[in-house]
Design a protein around this motif. Structure first.
Motif: not given
Length: 359
Positions: A300-308, A341-352
């Motif tokens: 996940l840390n290798l994903l090409p997302i600027p904050a990672l 994007i990261l915060i949105s994914l974290m919130l989605l994961g938390l909701y799930n």
């Protein structure tokens, strides 16, 4: 107690990830200002050399703050000789890769430990690779049984493809066109059988419907522990680290393409819950799940997302190829977008997680 163990496991994995960054940074002469496990209010701090080591209240992450590098604002740079900014792009890439590499290496060590302790066959790893190609059961209306195969037959060849383990059987069947030609060992004698597989719709490991060719046989499961020599253990650890990495890469790809629904995304509660359950089963189960989580963090840390790490690697590759750094304003807005994007994914994961655990 199991939840505390789960949080401790997560903190250890984060520590090794950040330690990878730290050691690579120091190797290239970059000053590391802060090494933190957790976020929020600092519970413990100690200054060692130029680095402030700290443990914070929320043990769900960590960071290494290098001189001249700030994830919250990429425009804050330093041009001193011990700054991250002044290092060559390839050196920065090595520093960035060191964190995920530490996670993969941690998983390798854990898998190796499991190989030396001994483990039963488990779906937590690629267990079909370690099952002998010996028939232990038949499905109803099995084409193999109708063709004359029997319990304890060991399959050694399918359509001229050598069979070494149970994993090879599925691979050989799927690549066959029509008729299968199986060679088996029965009571020390070689026997040949020719028949056609059936095609059925099944769920794959990602929950997708796929068409598979089947011959209706199950493996003879050995209840004894698997034990490996030193060299076999190294091979086992390599195979399982690679297998887990490919599995997670495929999962991410399927999430992005929509092949897997967003409701399947798990968050921190799921990680803690599953790790806690594994700790109740025993040390081997805990090691296997910890290795899987460690690989997950690396991928996940290798994903090409600027904050990672992966996003920063892309920026540095751009600078290495073009000979100049990306536009600072563009980097800033892309980094902010990445955090969104990261915060949105974290919130989605938390909701799930909440739906899955309490719904």
């Amino acid at each position: 107690m199991s939840v505390i163990i789960a949080l401790l496991v997560l903190s250890v994995l984060i520590f090794f990830h950040e330690l990878g960054h730290f050691l690579a940074a120091r190797f290239f002469g970059v000053k590391v200002e802060v090494f933190s496990i957790g976020f929020g209010k600092k519970l413990f701090t100690k200054k060692i050399g130029d680095t402030l080591w700290s443990i914070s209240t929320i043990p769900l992450g960590g960071y290494v703050k290098m001189k001249g590098q700030d994830d919250s604002d990429p425009t804050k740079v330093s041009y001193d000789s011990d700054s991250y900014t002044t290092k060559k792009p390839w050196q920065r890439i090595v520093i960035l890769l060191a964190g995920p590499f530490a996670n993969f290496f941690t998983a390798f060590v854990l898998y190796f430990a499991v190989s030396q302790i001994g483990t039963h066959l488990s779906p937590v790893f690629n267990y079909a690779k370690y099952m002998p190609a010996t028939i232990g059961s038949f499905a109803p209306d099995s084409p193999a049984k109708e063709a004359g195969l029997d319990i304890n037959d060991t399959i050694v060849q399918i359509n001229h493809i050598k069979i070494k383990d149970w994993e090879n059987i599925g691979e050989a069947i799927q690549t066959a066109d029509h008729t299968l030609s199986l060679t088996v060992i029965r009571d020390g004698a070689l026997m040949n059988f020719d028949f056609s597989p059936v095609i059925q719709t099944q769920k794959n490991k990602f929950g997708e419907d796929i068409q598979r060719k089947l011959i209706g046989v199950g493996p003879l499961v050995n209840q004894e522990k698997l034990h490996f020599s030193l060299l076999e253990g190294i091979q086992f650890a390599w195979n399982e680290t690679l297998y887990a990495s490919m599995l997670i890469f495929q999962s991410v790809e399927k999430l992005i393409t929509g092949a897997i629904g967003a409701d399947k995304l798990g968050g921190i509660l799921t990680i803690v819950d599953v790790t806690a359950q594994a700790s109740n089963i025993g040390i081997v189960a805990l090691f296997l799940f910890t290795a899987l989580i460690s690989v997950n963090l690396g991928v996940l840390n290798l994903l090409p997302i600027p904050a990672l790490d992966g996003g920063h690697i892309i920026f540095n590759l751009y600078e290495w190829i073009r000979g100049k750094a990306p536009n600072e304003a563009a980097m800033y807005y892309m980094t902010v977008t990445g955090w969104g994007i990261l915060i949105s994914l974290m919130l989605l994961g938390l909701y799930n997680d909440i739906n899955r655990l309490f719904g």
